[in-house]
Write a protein that holds these residues in place. Structure first.
Motif, PDB file in Angstrom:
ATOM      1  N   ARG A   1       0.831  -1.208   0.000  1.00  0.00           N
ATOM      2  CA  ARG A   1       0.000   0.000   0.000  1.00  0.00           C
ATOM      3  C   ARG A   1       0.866   1.259   0.000  1.00  0.00           C
ATOM      4  NH1 ARG A   1      -4.195   0.324   4.642  1.00  0.00           N
ATOM      5  NH2 ARG A   1      -4.789  -1.605   3.581  1.00  0.00           N
ATOM      6  N   ALA A   2       1.921   1.249   0.786  1.00  0.00           N
ATOM      7  CA  ALA A   2       2.809   2.410   0.825  1.00  0.00           C
ATOM      8  C   ALA A   2       3.442   2.648  -0.539  1.00  0.00           C
ATOM      9  CB  ALA A   2       3.878   2.219   1.893  1.00  0.00           C
ATOM     10  N   ARG A   3       3.809   1.585  -1.217  1.00  0.00           N
ATOM     11  CA  ARG A   3       4.417   1.725  -2.549  1.00  0.00           C
ATOM     12  C   ARG A   3       3.413   2.305  -3.536  1.00  0.00           C
ATOM     13  NH1 ARG A   3       5.999  -3.786  -4.327  1.00  0.00           N
ATOM     14  NH2 ARG A   3       6.841  -2.688  -6.136  1.00  0.00           N
TER      15      ARG A   3
ATOM     16  N   GLU B   1      -6.012  -2.972  -2.967  1.00  0.00           N
ATOM     17  CA  GLU B   1      -5.448  -1.818  -2.254  1.00  0.00           C
ATOM     18  C   GLU B   1      -6.128  -0.521  -2.688  1.00  0.00           C
ATOM     19  OE1 GLU B   1      -3.627  -1.801   0.264  1.00  0.00           O
ATOM     20  OE2 GLU B   1      -2.735  -3.794   0.314  1.00  0.00           O
ATOM     21  N   LEU B   2      -6.398  -0.384  -3.982  1.00  0.00           N
ATOM     22  CA  LEU B   2      -7.087   0.821  -4.455  1.00  0.00           C
ATOM     23  C   LEU B   2      -8.490   0.909  -3.862  1.00  0.00           C
ATOM     24  CD1 LEU B   2      -6.077   0.960  -8.238  1.00  0.00           C
ATOM     25  CD2 LEU B   2      -5.180   2.354  -6.361  1.00  0.00           C
ATOM     26  N   LYS B   3      -9.145  -0.234  -3.698  1.00  0.00           N
ATOM     27  CA  LYS B   3     -10.475  -0.256  -3.092  1.00  0.00           C
ATOM     28  C   LYS B   3     -10.432   0.314  -1.675  1.00  0.00           C
ATOM     29  CE  LYS B   3     -14.335  -3.401  -2.128  1.00  0.00           C
ATOM     30  NZ  LYS B   3     -14.814  -4.813  -2.197  1.00  0.00           N
ATOM     31  N   THR B   4      -9.378  -0.022  -0.930  1.00  0.00           N
ATOM     32  CA  THR B   4      -9.221   0.505   0.427  1.00  0.00           C
ATOM     33  C   THR B   4      -9.029   2.022   0.399  1.00  0.00           C
ATOM     34  OG1 THR B   4      -8.243  -1.556   1.220  1.00  0.00           O
ATOM     35  CG2 THR B   4      -7.775   0.419   2.502  1.00  0.00           C
ATOM     36  N   LEU B   5      -8.226   2.519  -0.537  1.00  0.00           N
ATOM     37  CA  LEU B   5      -7.974   3.956  -0.651  1.00  0.00           C
ATOM     38  C   LEU B   5      -9.230   4.712  -1.070  1.00  0.00           C
ATOM     39  CD1 LEU B   5      -4.456   3.888  -2.378  1.00  0.00           C
ATOM     40  CD2 LEU B   5      -4.975   4.051   0.058  1.00  0.00           C
ATOM     41  N   VAL B   6     -10.032   4.079  -1.936  1.00  0.00           N
ATOM     42  CA  VAL B   6     -11.297   4.686  -2.358  1.00  0.00           C
ATOM     43  C   VAL B   6     -12.265   4.752  -1.180  1.00  0.00           C
ATOM     44  CG1 VAL B   6     -13.354   4.355  -3.790  1.00  0.00           C
ATOM     45  CG2 VAL B   6     -11.078   4.060  -4.797  1.00  0.00           C
ATOM     46  N   ALA B   7     -12.373   3.659  -0.433  1.00  0.00           N
ATOM     47  CA  ALA B   7     -13.301   3.605   0.702  1.00  0.00           C
ATOM     48  C   ALA B   7     -12.952   4.640   1.766  1.00  0.00           C
ATOM     49  CB  ALA B   7     -13.293   2.205   1.312  1.00  0.00           C
TER      50      ALA B   7
END
Length: 231
Positions: A153-155, A199-205
């Protein structure tokens, strides 16, 4: 046909490295360039090619990539208008170390070896080339550090922020919309499309980003960075 001088200068001045050159050196560099146009999918050069030409990208986007041991492509970076590249082989004459391909129609300035050597006789230009090489080296080590030490996620967060600043351009001002497909972003990070999607789903949420067609919208950079720290 040569590019119009005013349009050419305007496009290239968007790059911090070029803008920092003394005005007379900028003029001489642009005057030395030979125009070249590429269609999408054409190579500027391939890994292993001999060559000592220095390039400036006037229009379009170029993909810097290499093939992994398993035959899959790894995207190392994207070059946008104003970027200059190819200085390593221009300096040492050794083969190219990666592929550079036009993503769509692209326009280049080619500084041939004799013109590059003449420019290098200017101390101010020689120092600028050293600065450019140092910037490219720093970027390579930054990506290596991220790959070895950061969570997935950090990357992803760090690469999105880098793309927002023009990737190799490293502009001080960022943009809110990053033009990159999820397939390309996964290849930049060396992860699967499925892992990236999760990971993008987590950032969107969390409300840090929104996804569009071939785009990532950065809604809150502070929140995005906080999610990197939480990874």
């Amino acid at each position: 046909m040569p590019f119009a001088d005013d349009l050419l200068a305007a496009r290239m001045l968007g790059n911090p490295w070029f803008a920092a050159l003394p005005a007379d050196i900028r003029d001489e560099l642009l005057a030395a360039g030979k125009p070249k146009r590429l269609n999408g999918g054409e190579f500027v050069f391939r890994q292993g090619d001999a060559g000592s030409t220095f390039y400036g990208l006037v229009a379009g986007t170029l993909k810097v990539s290499t093939l992994r041991a398993d035959g899959k492509e790894a995207i190392l970076g994207l070059l946008e208008p104003g970027n200059w590249f190819g200085e390593a082989s221009a300096l040492d004459g050794l083969p190219r170390i990666h592929d550079i391909t036009a993503q769509g129609n692209a326009e280049l300035l080619c500084i041939e070896p004799a013109a590059f050597a003449a420019l290098m006789r200017h101390g101010r230009f020689a120092r600028a080339i050293a600065v450019l090489q140092a910037a490219h080296t720093r970027l390579a080590f930054k990506l290596l550090e991220d790959a070895m030490l950061r969570s997935t996620r950090a990357r992803i967060v760090r690469r999105l922020e880098q793309l927002a600043h023009g990737d190799a351009t490293m502009s001080d001002s960022g943009r809110a919309v990053v033009q990159v497909t999820q397939d390309a972003l996964a290849m930049m990070l060396g992860i699967t499309r499925q892992t990236l999607a999760l990971e993008l789903k987590t950032l969107v949420a969390a409300g840090a980003i929104a996804l569009g067609y071939g785009q990532v919208h950065i809604l809150s950079l502070p929140l995005l960075r906080a999610l990197e720290d939480d990874a």
